[in-house]
Scaffold this motif. Structure first.
Motif, PDB file in Angstrom:
ATOM      1  N   THR A 115       0.860  -1.178   0.000  1.00  0.00           N
ATOM      2  CA  THR A 115       0.000   0.000   0.000  1.00  0.00           C
ATOM      3  C   THR A 115       0.903   1.237   0.000  1.00  0.00           C
ATOM      4  O   THR A 115       2.093   1.152   0.363  1.00  0.00           O
ATOM      5  CB  THR A 115      -0.888   0.027   1.256  1.00  0.00           C
ATOM      6  N   PRO A 116       0.378   2.403  -0.390  1.00  0.00           N
ATOM      7  CA  PRO A 116       1.186   3.635  -0.326  1.00  0.00           C
ATOM      8  C   PRO A 116       1.760   3.884   1.066  1.00  0.00           C
ATOM      9  O   PRO A 116       2.920   4.336   1.194  1.00  0.00           O
ATOM     10  CB  PRO A 116       0.192   4.727  -0.729  1.00  0.00           C
ATOM     11  N   GLU A 117       0.977   3.596   2.104  1.00  0.00           N
ATOM     12  CA  GLU A 117       1.449   3.809   3.480  1.00  0.00           C
ATOM     13  C   GLU A 117       2.640   2.907   3.783  1.00  0.00           C
ATOM     14  O   GLU A 117       3.614   3.326   4.432  1.00  0.00           O
ATOM     15  CB  GLU A 117       0.317   3.535   4.477  1.00  0.00           C
ATOM     16  N   GLU A 118       2.571   1.654   3.319  1.00  0.00           N
ATOM     17  CA  GLU A 118       3.682   0.716   3.558  1.00  0.00           C
ATOM     18  C   GLU A 118       4.936   1.148   2.805  1.00  0.00           C
ATOM     19  O   GLU A 118       6.058   1.016   3.310  1.00  0.00           O
ATOM     20  CB  GLU A 118       3.247  -0.696   3.148  1.00  0.00           C
ATOM     21  N   GLU A 119       4.724   1.665   1.597  1.00  0.00           N
ATOM     22  CA  GLU A 119       5.877   2.141   0.813  1.00  0.00           C
ATOM     23  C   GLU A 119       6.571   3.312   1.510  1.00  0.00           C
ATOM     24  O   GLU A 119       7.800   3.397   1.551  1.00  0.00           O
ATOM     25  CB  GLU A 119       5.420   2.558  -0.590  1.00  0.00           C
ATOM     26  N   LYS A 120       5.755   4.234   2.085  1.00  0.00           N
ATOM     27  CA  LYS A 120       6.325   5.387   2.799  1.00  0.00           C
ATOM     28  C   LYS A 120       7.156   4.943   3.986  1.00  0.00           C
ATOM     29  O   LYS A 120       8.157   5.576   4.342  1.00  0.00           O
ATOM     30  CB  LYS A 120       5.187   6.307   3.288  1.00  0.00           C
ATOM     31  N   LYS A 121       6.747   3.851   4.633  1.00  0.00           N
ATOM     32  CA  LYS A 121       7.481   3.348   5.797  1.00  0.00           C
ATOM     33  C   LYS A 121       8.722   2.548   5.394  1.00  0.00           C
ATOM     34  O   LYS A 121       9.485   2.102   6.251  1.00  0.00           O
ATOM     35  CB  LYS A 121       6.571   2.461   6.649  1.00  0.00           C
ATOM     36  N   GLY A 122       8.896   2.334   4.107  1.00  0.00           N
ATOM     37  CA  GLY A 122      10.051   1.572   3.647  1.00  0.00           C
ATOM     38  C   GLY A 122       9.908   0.077   3.837  1.00  0.00           C
ATOM     39  O   GLY A 122      10.910  -0.654   3.861  1.00  0.00           O
ATOM     40  N   LEU A 123       8.665  -0.399   3.962  1.00  0.00           N
ATOM     41  CA  LEU A 123       8.438  -1.832   4.163  1.00  0.00           C
ATOM     42  C   LEU A 123       8.533  -2.583   2.837  1.00  0.00           C
ATOM     43  O   LEU A 123       8.415  -1.984   1.757  1.00  0.00           O
ATOM     44  CB  LEU A 123       7.055  -2.059   4.790  1.00  0.00           C
ATOM     45  N   THR A 124       8.727  -3.881   2.927  1.00  0.00           N
ATOM     46  CA  THR A 124       8.748  -4.735   1.740  1.00  0.00           C
ATOM     47  C   THR A 124       7.692  -5.820   1.891  1.00  0.00           C
ATOM     48  O   THR A 124       7.112  -6.005   2.965  1.00  0.00           O
ATOM     49  CB  THR A 124      10.122  -5.402   1.560  1.00  0.00           C
ATOM     50  N   LEU A 125       7.473  -6.566   0.825  1.00  0.00           N
ATOM     51  CA  LEU A 125       6.507  -7.660   0.864  1.00  0.00           C
ATOM     52  C   LEU A 125       6.949  -8.784   1.787  1.00  0.00           C
ATOM     53  O   LEU A 125       6.168  -9.691   2.072  1.00  0.00           O
ATOM     54  CB  LEU A 125       6.269  -8.206  -0.548  1.00  0.00           C
ATOM     55  N   GLN A 126       8.187  -8.720   2.264  1.00  0.00           N
ATOM     56  CA  GLN A 126       8.681  -9.762   3.170  1.00  0.00           C
ATOM     57  C   GLN A 126       8.465  -9.412   4.644  1.00  0.00           C
ATOM     58  O   GLN A 126       8.644 -10.267   5.511  1.00  0.00           O
ATOM     59  CB  GLN A 126      10.172 -10.005   2.923  1.00  0.00           C
ATOM     60  N   ASP A 127       8.084  -8.151   4.948  1.00  0.00           N
ATOM     61  CA  ASP A 127       7.873  -7.763   6.339  1.00  0.00           C
ATOM     62  C   ASP A 127       6.641  -8.464   6.906  1.00  0.00           C
ATOM     63  O   ASP A 127       5.590  -8.511   6.244  1.00  0.00           O
ATOM     64  CB  ASP A 127       7.687  -6.247   6.457  1.00  0.00           C
ATOM     65  N   PRO A 128       6.749  -9.013   8.133  1.00  0.00           N
ATOM     66  CA  PRO A 128       5.616  -9.720   8.738  1.00  0.00           C
ATOM     67  C   PRO A 128       4.332  -8.882   8.776  1.00  0.00           C
ATOM     68  O   PRO A 128       3.235  -9.406   8.550  1.00  0.00           O
ATOM     69  CB  PRO A 128       6.112 -10.054  10.153  1.00  0.00           C
ATOM     70  N   SER A 129       4.456  -7.579   9.063  1.00  0.00           N
ATOM     71  CA  SER A 129       3.251  -6.748   9.155  1.00  0.00           C
ATOM     72  C   SER A 129       2.551  -6.647   7.800  1.00  0.00           C
ATOM     73  O   SER A 129       1.320  -6.532   7.735  1.00  0.00           O
ATOM     74  CB  SER A 129       3.609  -5.354   9.664  1.00  0.00           C
ATOM     75  N   VAL A 130       3.334  -6.708   6.728  1.00  0.00           N
ATOM     76  CA  VAL A 130       2.752  -6.673   5.384  1.00  0.00           C
ATOM     77  C   VAL A 130       2.137  -8.031   5.056  1.00  0.00           C
ATOM     78  O   VAL A 130       1.015  -8.119   4.550  1.00  0.00           O
ATOM     79  CB  VAL A 130       3.810  -6.289   4.330  1.00  0.00           C
ATOM     80  N   ARG A 131       2.890  -9.094   5.334  1.00  0.00           N
ATOM     81  CA  ARG A 131       2.417 -10.438   5.007  1.00  0.00           C
ATOM     82  C   ARG A 131       1.128 -10.788   5.756  1.00  0.00           C
ATOM     83  O   ARG A 131       0.315 -11.565   5.271  1.00  0.00           O
ATOM     84  CB  ARG A 131       3.519 -11.464   5.296  1.00  0.00           C
ATOM     85  N   ASN A 132       0.949 -10.202   6.946  1.00  0.00           N
ATOM     86  CA  ASN A 132      -0.269 -10.475   7.734  1.00  0.00           C
ATOM     87  C   ASN A 132      -1.296  -9.339   7.633  1.00  0.00           C
ATOM     88  O   ASN A 132      -2.245  -9.286   8.391  1.00  0.00           O
ATOM     89  CB  ASN A 132       0.091 -10.688   9.204  1.00  0.00           C
ATOM     90  N   ARG A 133      -1.060  -8.429   6.650  1.00  0.00           N
ATOM     91  CA  ARG A 133      -1.952  -7.278   6.561  1.00  0.00           C
ATOM     92  C   ARG A 133      -3.412  -7.678   6.307  1.00  0.00           C
ATOM     93  O   ARG A 133      -4.326  -7.194   6.951  1.00  0.00           O
ATOM     94  CB  ARG A 133      -1.500  -6.340   5.438  1.00  0.00           C
ATOM     95  N   ASN A 134      -3.639  -8.597   5.395  1.00  0.00           N
ATOM     96  CA  ASN A 134      -5.015  -8.977   5.049  1.00  0.00           C
ATOM     97  C   ASN A 134      -5.768  -9.523   6.250  1.00  0.00           C
ATOM     98  O   ASN A 134      -6.879  -9.100   6.569  1.00  0.00           O
ATOM     99  CB  ASN A 134      -5.015 -10.011   3.923  1.00  0.00           C
ATOM    100  N   VAL A 135      -5.144 -10.480   6.926  1.00  0.00           N
ATOM    101  CA  VAL A 135      -5.830 -11.121   8.047  1.00  0.00           C
ATOM    102  C   VAL A 135      -6.063 -10.129   9.187  1.00  0.00           C
ATOM    103  O   VAL A 135      -7.140 -10.097   9.794  1.00  0.00           O
ATOM    104  CB  VAL A 135      -5.059 -12.377   8.524  1.00  0.00           C
ATOM    105  N   ASN A 136      -5.074  -9.294   9.470  1.00  0.00           N
ATOM    106  CA  ASN A 136      -5.227  -8.331  10.570  1.00  0.00           C
ATOM    107  C   ASN A 136      -6.265  -7.262  10.241  1.00  0.00           C
ATOM    108  O   ASN A 136      -7.030  -6.831  11.109  1.00  0.00           O
ATOM    109  CB  ASN A 136      -3.876  -7.683  10.899  1.00  0.00           C
ATOM    110  N   MET A 137      -6.286  -6.836   8.980  1.00  0.00           N
ATOM    111  CA  MET A 137      -7.268  -5.839   8.561  1.00  0.00           C
ATOM    112  C   MET A 137      -8.695  -6.412   8.670  1.00  0.00           C
ATOM    113  O   MET A 137      -9.607  -5.760   9.181  1.00  0.00           O
ATOM    114  CB  MET A 137      -6.993  -5.404   7.127  1.00  0.00           C
ATOM    115  N   HIS A 138      -8.863  -7.632   8.194  1.00  0.00           N
ATOM    116  CA  HIS A 138     -10.189  -8.251   8.249  1.00  0.00           C
ATOM    117  C   HIS A 138     -10.674  -8.442   9.688  1.00  0.00           C
ATOM    118  O   HIS A 138     -11.833  -8.165  10.004  1.00  0.00           O
ATOM    119  CB  HIS A 138     -10.166  -9.608   7.534  1.00  0.00           C
ATOM    120  N   LEU A 139      -9.769  -8.926  10.551  1.00  0.00           N
ATOM    121  CA  LEU A 139     -10.161  -9.157  11.938  1.00  0.00           C
ATOM    122  C   LEU A 139     -10.469  -7.833  12.644  1.00  0.00           C
ATOM    123  O   LEU A 139     -11.454  -7.730  13.391  1.00  0.00           O
ATOM    124  CB  LEU A 139      -9.062  -9.915  12.690  1.00  0.00           C
TER     125      LEU A 139
END
Length: 796
Positions: free
Chosen positions: A42-66
């Motif tokens: 997401t744009p917010e994740e890009e601003k934070k310098g995160l990658t698709l390998q970061d745990p918070s990104v990889r679990n984004r869908n499940v955490n957002m839904h919950l």
């Protein structure tokens, strides 16, 4: 083999998956909730310098839904603290963890290829013997397990929860070709005992039982509304509470569920049931197709059959497909049912109607009766399962066969023939064999007509619950127009209310005293509970308003004193008194529960002292009891004012729990003493069990309390400063402040110069005096009148 469910995995965290996860957390089970990983940042994740390998990104869908689920209203969770029982993760990284769970529930998108792919991955890590089920709403179960191992197939079946999983009770269990019967038996018992569901074993047919019948009913009405030139408001009036259905009736329900959801199931039935005699009925009417094209899907798109503009709810004209002002609707036939309290007793009158409403009921019930009779044995062999599915999945008070019985089986067949509808041969065979109803009651149990044997069989599972309707005719000990006392057996009697909204007036007060008199003389214990829509909406507000408006304060004083004395009689009787609240238990209904020896509450109990909303304070011992409980909570070196303030705020903010578990946080239920029952059907039986245990343990009448610590001026000063600040900040009105100050005076024990030990009667007298003084306030009378006429609180 004994099977324990300590931990489950839910694969798929959408609305349904998160809801199922939350409900298992509700009952204390540890949950692993998994979903797919995102494909892009997401744009917010890009601003934070995160990658698709970061745990918070990889679990984004499940955490957002919950997170979305936990914020939704009504909440899927009994208490927000229960969410800690759910651990989130993603399928790529965390699927190996399923080796440690006892049950895996798949809740991914409704596509067979995706489900089969998920099952292939699951089988790599699932340990043998682990339950594996799919929450599909319509994909054939036998397709899903193809190619899987023998152990997988023996432990695999469908478990269809209805949305929202916490609130809708239907739990359909659909066996696959090789499902072990022990698995089905376990899930059936677990669904009822632990999840609080109505478990129904269905056949592997399109849409199973609930949606097959429910979608037929809705599609039938879609066609009927045009044939009879009715409006959507007309149909919602005719198919709502008057026939024991939810307030949302038909079109509002479709808006809430989503038109796309309904169309998906209807299209599936049209494609997969070519032999169904109602096949053409599942074809979408033109107005539905237009709404789909325009994305008028209901609440999710802010418009469907209804659309809110400013504060006005517009209705859709099905002829022009334009929104218009809401239309008032009235039918002479409905007027004839106003004096008939129970929906089940109205059906005979409704089908005799001489207006368009009567024609509507004759046509819609004929459609339904014909359809359900012809679905046996296709979707189930047992007629009671169809009734169970419609009551638990769609909120109907009575199922189709129960309604058919209420009209009369033979009479209803006459209606079917008049409408050129067919009835299945087994119904005619039943009548020819001398049996003229689908159900009968014997010895307090319900029996259903079993088609293969042409005889009655007991509906299974009744041994674990008590049905008051089945006992009322043969086990009634005493009764008046507002209350009945029923012998539950084993020395326990049950007092049920049946006043309007189960409000507490003179008839109920008389019933409580009579129940205790008879229980002390002839029985071992008393349960106060009912199986109506609500436990009690509180005291009879209309009676209070009438006496207050006429300034008959002596009479009002006597009435309040009588109410207080009755609650104290509940507390200090010679036998254990168990309160069994469910649904709404407000005001006086809450006060009764506060004074019982024990509360056995249904998990879905919305309980609280709500008198502030009508300009009053609790007058039946509620203020006294919360002050007493605060006193009992005081601990050495604690800041006692803080404890008292929590109990004060529960009343002053008219807090109502959104579940029985939240009632513990409000101090209304007490941990270690009161209990919660997830399956409401078992509540009266559970309450009876606790009454018997207390009696057999040697129940002794308690001694009236004279040791309640009140804090006097110290507490009163704090409360008065607080209400001054609240008014100065425009958070409360002048009248709100006056009510709060009256409550403060009672809970502080008056303006005593120091902390003092007082009696319950001392506090009751303060409470009654404050209540009466508020009844003399014009603004309080305005609030009461507004509540009585509008059904909602007035802020003045």
């Amino acid at each position: 083999m004994k099977r324990l469910i300590k931990k489950i995995a839910v694969i798929g965290s959408g609305i349904m998956g998160s809801g199922i996860a939350c409900h298992f957390a509700n009952i204390g089970v540890e949950v692993l909730l998994l979903d797919i990983i995102p494909r892009e940042l997401t744009p917010e994740e890009e601003k934070k310098g995160l990658t698709l390998q970061d745990p918070s990104v990889r679990n984004r869908n499940v955490n957002m839904h919950l997170t979305t689920a936990l914020k939704s209203k009504p909440s899927p969770i009994y208490d927000i603290s229960f969410a800690s029982r759910i651990t989130t993760g993603n399928i790529d990284d965390d699927l190996p963890k399923i080796k440690d769970v006892d049950w895996i529930i798949e809740v991914v998108v409704e596509r067979l290829d995706i489900k089969k792919s998920v099952f292939e991955q699951i089988e790599k890590y699932r340990k043998p013997g682990t339950l594996i089920t799919s929450n599909t709403s319509g994909i054939p179960i036998h397709f899903m397990s193809e190619g899987r191992s023998e152990d997988f197939q023996r432990h695999f079946c469908g478990t269809h929860f209805f949305n929202p999983a916490r609130y809708l009770k239907l739990f359909e269990i659909i066996p696959g070709p090789k499902t072990d019967t022990a698995v089905l038996e376990f899930l059936n018992n677990y669904g009822q005992q632990y999840l609080g569901k109505t478990a129904v074993v269905a056949k592997d047919t399109p849409a199973f039982i609930g949606n097959r019948i429910g979608i037929f009913g809705i599609m039938s009405l879609f066609h009927l509304v045009q044939e009879l030139k009715l409006t959507i408001e007309d149909v919602d009036k005719l198919t709502g509470p008057v026939i024991g259905r939810p307030k949302s009736a038909t079109f509002r329900t479709v808006d809430v569920v989503g038109l796309d959801t309904l169309v998906h199931v209807a299209n599936g039935l049209y494609e997969n049931c070519p032999e169904d005699e109602a096949h053409e009925l599942f074809k979408l009417p033109a107005f539905i197709q237009t709404m789909m094209d325009r994305q008028w899907l209901g609440s999710k798109t802010q418009q469907g059959f209804y659309k809110k503009v400013d504060k006005t709810i517009l209705g859709l004209d099905l002829n022009t497909l334009e929104y218009r002002e809401p239309k008032k609707t009235a039918f002479p036939t409905l007027e004839l049912t106003k004096t008939i309290d129970r929906p089940i007793d109205r059906f005979k009158v409704l089908v005799e109607g001489k207006d368009v409403a009567g024609e509507f009921y004759r046509k819609s019930f004929s459609d339904m009766f014909s359809y359900v009779s012809n679905r046996i044995p296709e979707i189930t062999d047992d007629l009671y399962k169809i009734d169970d599915a419609m009551k638990a999945g769609f909120g109907w008070e009575n199922g189709p066969f129960e309604i058919w019985d209420a009209i009369g089986v033979e009479k209803a067949i006459g209606l079917l023939k008049a409408e050129n509808k067919t009835v299945s041969k087994w119904v005619e065979d039943m009548l020819q064999s001398g049996i003229n109803s689908f159900y009968t009651i014997k010895d307090g149990a319900t029996y259903y007509y079993d088609i293969p044997t042409k005889s009655y069989k007991k509906v299974p599972g009744q041994d674990s619950f008590i049905i008051l309707n089945n006992l009322r005719d043969t086990k009634k000990v005493w009764g008046n127009k507002d209350a009945s006392l029923i012998d539950l057996g084993d020395g326990i009697v049950n007092l049920e209310f049946h006043s309007k909204m189960n409000t507490i007036g003179g008839g109920v007060i008389s019933g409580i005293h009579k129940a205790i008199d008879l229980a002390e003389r002839d029985f071992q214990g008393l349960v106060v509970g009912n199986q109506g829509a609500n436990f009690s909406a509180g005291a009879n507000l209309a009676m209070i308003f009438m006496m207050a408006a006429e300034q008959d304060y002596d009479e009002l004083n006597i009435a309040i004193k009588t109410f207080q004395d009755t609650m104290m009689r509940v507390r200090y009787s010679g036998i254990p008194v168990i309160a069994a609240p469910h649904a709404m238990a407000l005001g006086g209904g809450c006060e009764l529960s506060l004074h019982a020896d024990k509360v056995v509450a249904a998990a879905e109990t919305y309980i609280g002292l709500v008198e502030f909303g009508v300009g009053l304070i609790p007058g039946g011992g509620g203020c006294k009891e919360m002050t007493l409980r605060a006193s009992d909570t005081f601990r050495k070196n604690d800041v006692e004012l803080n404890v008292l303030q929590e109990y004060f705020m529960a009343i002053a903010m008219a807090k109502v729990s959104t579940s029985a578990y939240e009632a513990y946080d409000l101090g209304i239920l007490q941990k270690g003493k009161d209990v919660v029952v997830v399956n409401g059907d078992r509540q009266i039986a559970e309450a009876k069990k606790h009454a018997l245990l207390m009696a057999q343990a040697g129940y002794t009448q308690p001694i009236k309390r004279k040791d309640i610590k009140v804090l006097g001026k110290q507490a009163l000063g704090m409360f008065l400063v607080g209400t001054d600040s609240m008014q100065a900040g425009h958070y409360i009105s002048e009248h709100d402040k006056k009510i709060a100050n009256k409550l403060a005076y009672v809970m502080a024990g008056g303006d005593l110069s120091e902390s003092t030990l007082v009696s319950e009667q001392y506090l009751l007298d303060l409470e009654r005096e404050a209540f009466l003084s508020l009844c003399g306030e014009r603004k309080t009378l305005e609030r009461i009148q507004f509540m009585l006429t509008k059904g909602k609180p007035l802020r003045n």
